[in-house]
Motif scaffolding. Structure first.
Motif, PDB file in Angstrom:
ATOM      1  N   TYR A 179       0.844  -1.190   0.000  1.00 54.41           N
ATOM      2  CA  TYR A 179       0.000   0.000   0.000  1.00 54.41           C
ATOM      3  C   TYR A 179       0.887   1.251   0.000  1.00 54.41           C
ATOM      4  O   TYR A 179       1.711   1.444   0.877  1.00 54.41           O
ATOM      5  CB  TYR A 179      -0.933   0.002   1.210  1.00 54.41           C
ATOM      6  CG  TYR A 179      -1.996  -1.061   1.112  1.00 54.41           C
ATOM      7  CD1 TYR A 179      -3.115  -0.879   0.311  1.00 54.41           C
ATOM      8  CD2 TYR A 179      -1.875  -2.258   1.820  1.00 54.41           C
ATOM      9  CE1 TYR A 179      -4.096  -1.849   0.207  1.00 54.41           C
ATOM     10  CE2 TYR A 179      -2.856  -3.245   1.724  1.00 54.41           C
ATOM     11  CZ  TYR A 179      -3.960  -3.036   0.921  1.00 54.41           C
ATOM     12  OH  TYR A 179      -4.919  -4.004   0.815  1.00 54.41           O
ATOM     13  N   THR A 180       0.698   2.080  -1.026  1.00 52.52           N
ATOM     14  CA  THR A 180       1.552   3.239  -1.248  1.00 52.52           C
ATOM     15  C   THR A 180       0.683   4.491  -1.315  1.00 52.52           C
ATOM     16  O   THR A 180      -0.382   4.492  -1.942  1.00 52.52           O
ATOM     17  CB  THR A 180       2.331   3.072  -2.572  1.00 52.52           C
ATOM     18  OG1 THR A 180       3.033   1.818  -2.542  1.00 52.52           O
ATOM     19  CG2 THR A 180       3.321   4.202  -2.765  1.00 52.52           C
ATOM     20  N   MET A 181       1.127   5.548  -0.667  1.00 51.84           N
ATOM     21  CA  MET A 181       0.335   6.766  -0.582  1.00 51.84           C
ATOM     22  C   MET A 181       0.295   7.517  -1.910  1.00 51.84           C
ATOM     23  O   MET A 181       1.153   8.333  -2.224  1.00 51.84           O
ATOM     24  CB  MET A 181       0.883   7.673   0.521  1.00 51.84           C
ATOM     25  CG  MET A 181       0.456   7.259   1.918  1.00 51.84           C
ATOM     26  SD  MET A 181      -1.344   7.056   2.116  1.00 51.84           S
ATOM     27  CE  MET A 181      -1.937   8.674   1.671  1.00 51.84           C
ATOM     28  N   THR A 182      -0.726   7.200  -2.687  1.00 47.05           N
ATOM     29  CA  THR A 182      -0.996   7.885  -3.948  1.00 47.05           C
ATOM     30  C   THR A 182      -2.421   8.423  -3.902  1.00 47.05           C
ATOM     31  O   THR A 182      -3.122   8.287  -2.893  1.00 47.05           O
ATOM     32  CB  THR A 182      -0.839   6.925  -5.137  1.00 47.05           C
ATOM     33  OG1 THR A 182      -1.802   5.868  -5.013  1.00 47.05           O
ATOM     34  CG2 THR A 182       0.562   6.322  -5.173  1.00 47.05           C
ATOM     35  N   ASP A 183      -2.858   9.007  -5.011  1.00 42.15           N
ATOM     36  CA  ASP A 183      -4.211   9.565  -5.067  1.00 42.15           C
ATOM     37  C   ASP A 183      -5.277   8.505  -4.794  1.00 42.15           C
ATOM     38  O   ASP A 183      -6.343   8.811  -4.257  1.00 42.15           O
ATOM     39  CB  ASP A 183      -4.469  10.188  -6.445  1.00 42.15           C
ATOM     40  CG  ASP A 183      -3.637  11.431  -6.684  1.00 42.15           C
ATOM     41  OD1 ASP A 183      -3.096  11.965  -5.701  1.00 42.15           O
ATOM     42  OD2 ASP A 183      -3.523  11.869  -7.843  1.00 42.15           O
ATOM     43  N   ILE A 184      -4.983   7.263  -5.167  1.00 42.03           N
ATOM     44  CA  ILE A 184      -5.966   6.195  -4.980  1.00 42.03           C
ATOM     45  C   ILE A 184      -6.318   6.025  -3.509  1.00 42.03           C
ATOM     46  O   ILE A 184      -7.470   5.730  -3.154  1.00 42.03           O
ATOM     47  CB  ILE A 184      -5.439   4.873  -5.563  1.00 42.03           C
ATOM     48  CG1 ILE A 184      -5.349   4.959  -7.087  1.00 42.03           C
ATOM     49  CG2 ILE A 184      -6.320   3.694  -5.164  1.00 42.03           C
ATOM     50  CD1 ILE A 184      -4.780   3.724  -7.749  1.00 42.03           C
ATOM     51  N   LEU A 185      -5.334   6.232  -2.628  1.00 39.64           N
ATOM     52  CA  LEU A 185      -5.575   6.059  -1.193  1.00 39.64           C
ATOM     53  C   LEU A 185      -6.046   7.332  -0.499  1.00 39.64           C
ATOM     54  O   LEU A 185      -6.349   7.305   0.689  1.00 39.64           O
ATOM     55  CB  LEU A 185      -4.306   5.556  -0.496  1.00 39.64           C
ATOM     56  CG  LEU A 185      -3.834   4.142  -0.837  1.00 39.64           C
ATOM     57  CD1 LEU A 185      -2.663   3.757   0.059  1.00 39.64           C
ATOM     58  CD2 LEU A 185      -4.953   3.125  -0.691  1.00 39.64           C
ATOM     59  N   SER A 186      -6.124   8.437  -1.237  1.00 43.31           N
ATOM     60  CA  SER A 186      -6.474   9.708  -0.611  1.00 43.31           C
ATOM     61  C   SER A 186      -7.895   9.740  -0.073  1.00 43.31           C
ATOM     62  O   SER A 186      -8.215  10.530   0.820  1.00 43.31           O
ATOM     63  CB  SER A 186      -6.275  10.853  -1.617  1.00 43.31           C
ATOM     64  OG  SER A 186      -7.147  10.696  -2.735  1.00 43.31           O
ATOM     65  N   THR A 187      -8.757   8.876  -0.602  1.00 39.19           N
ATOM     66  CA  THR A 187     -10.143   8.845  -0.141  1.00 39.19           C
ATOM     67  C   THR A 187     -10.395   7.734   0.876  1.00 39.19           C
ATOM     68  O   THR A 187     -11.510   7.573   1.355  1.00 39.19           O
ATOM     69  CB  THR A 187     -11.103   8.650  -1.330  1.00 39.19           C
ATOM     70  OG1 THR A 187     -10.785   7.425  -2.007  1.00 39.19           O
ATOM     71  CG2 THR A 187     -10.981   9.805  -2.312  1.00 39.19           C
TER      72      THR A 187
END
Length: 239
Positions: A179-187
């Motif tokens: 799990y990498t902090m990108t836009d996909i995880l922003s929500t």
């Protein structure tokens, strides 16, 4: 300048991990063609944006032809473009299944079947496929994504054999990020992000730059004897 004079195509290069790879490769001397359905979210004189739909064979053919005409040859291909359409299997629609397979798995086939033989003819190259920890271990609600990312590993191992034939000297490897902090995880709610972080030995989520550095190693001559390998970059994730 580990990529000095080399040309790279990076799909999904507009943001997130793709952007981190594009900018790092450029900093290391590469000329980068960043293919994406969206416009670049950054400016870099060594990174050129290109409108690319990896699920469309004709779009991939046009991108390949443009890259060869523009740069002469392709030294590095990073298959990074991907989407998610999450749902439990019993609720997953035909469209949700097919769209993810078409982009995440069909997309790497559409482009690599052109670039791989090109590299083989030129007696060298590095192909990197960005899979996922989900492709290694599966995940609830992501049957389509897990299938595509696992299939990517099978394709890469096959290509490592095929494109090395007759002295082709093409290396094909896989990176499986956690799990990498990108836009996909922003929500994603913070409590879930904390749960994901707790599943790792290092107790945190990954950064796009950390995945990019792994890709730089595989793209460079530092990894000249590495092929057919799956590099897990996940902080020691335990599922």
């Amino acid at each position: 300048m580990r990529l000095q004079g080399k040309t790279a195509i990076i799909t999904g290069g507009a943001r997130g991990i793709g952007r981190a790879m594009a900018e790092l490769f450029a900093a290391e001397g590469a000329r980068v063609l960043a293919g994406d359905m969206s416009a670049l979210t950054y400016e870099n004189p060594s990174v050129e944006g290109y409108t690319l739909d990896v699920s469309d064979p004709e779009s991939c053919r046009a991108c390949f032809d443009y890259a060869v005409e523009r740069f002469g040859k392709i030294d590095i291909l990073v298959n990074n473009a991907g989407i998610t359409r999450d749902a439990l299997t019993r609720k997953m629609t035909d469209d949700m299944w097919q769209k993810v397979i078409d982009v995440n798995l069909g997309g790497i086939f559409n482009l690599t079947r052109l670039v791989g033989p090109h590299m083989q003819e030129n007696r060298g190259g590095s192909i990197i496929c960005i899979s996922s920890v989900v492709g290694e271990y599966g995940n609830i609600g992501q049957a389509n994504y897990a299938a595509a990312k696992a299939g990517m590993i099978g394709l890469a191992k096959t290509w490592a054999k095929e494109f090395a034939m007759k002295g082709g000297n093409v290396r094909v490897n896989v990176i499986a990020p956690g799990y990498t902090m990108t836009d996909i995880l922003s929500t994603v709610p913070q409590d879930l992000l904390d749960k994901f972080a707790a599943m790792t030995m290092l107790g945190r989520l990954g950064k796009p730059e950390e995945i990019a550095k792994a890709a730089l190693f595989l793209a460079s001559d530092d990894a000249s004897y590495v092929t057919g390998h799956v590099l897990s970059v996940n902080g020691g994730m335990r599922l």
